[in-house]
Motif scaffolding. Structure first.
Motif, PDB file in Angstrom:
ATOM      1  N   HIS A  48      54.963   4.881  -1.767  1.00 19.00           N
ATOM      2  CA  HIS A  48      55.952   5.918  -2.060  1.00 19.00           C
ATOM      3  C   HIS A  48      55.292   7.297  -2.108  1.00 19.00           C
ATOM      4  N   LEU A  49      54.176   7.398  -2.830  1.00 23.22           N
ATOM      5  CA  LEU A  49      53.492   8.687  -2.946  1.00 23.22           C
ATOM      6  C   LEU A  49      52.938   9.152  -1.611  1.00 23.22           C
ATOM      7  N   HIS A  51      54.151   8.496   1.424  1.00 24.05           N
ATOM      8  CA  HIS A  51      55.262   8.988   2.248  1.00 24.05           C
ATOM      9  C   HIS A  51      55.830  10.285   1.692  1.00 24.05           C
ATOM     10  N   LYS A  52      55.874  10.402   0.395  1.00 28.86           N
ATOM     11  CA  LYS A  52      56.358  11.636  -0.236  1.00 28.86           C
ATOM     12  C   LYS A  52      55.438  12.812   0.081  1.00 28.86           C
TER      13      LYS A  52
END
Length: 75
Positions: A48-49, A51-52
């Motif tokens: 998640h981090l 891609h963020k």
């Protein structure tokens, strides 16, 4: 749901593929994630981090250029 760990380094100790994934990310993405190492408690959070932070493609991952495969698809 996968196990949760205390921080990114505990994740790496228990799930070597997480460290491989992290090492395949561009340096500037690694820096952004490393600054938040205490909140990286699972592979899903690491993904998640990444891609963020803007990791859409990684040179050298899976033998060439392309999107980073979701962790759950590595097996």
């Amino acid at each position: 749901m996968r196990d949760k760990y205390g921080d990114m380094y505990a994740l790496f100790r228990h799930e070597p593929r997480a460290e491989e994934y992290f090492n395949a990310l561009p340096g500037h993405i690694q820096d952004r994630i490393s600054a938040q190492y205490q909140s990286v408690d699972s592979m899903e959070r690491l993904e998640h981090l990444a891609h963020k932070a803007g990791a859409g493609s990684v040179e050298g991952w899976s033998g060439g250029y392309g999107l980073i495969p979701p962790y759950r698809d590595w097996f």
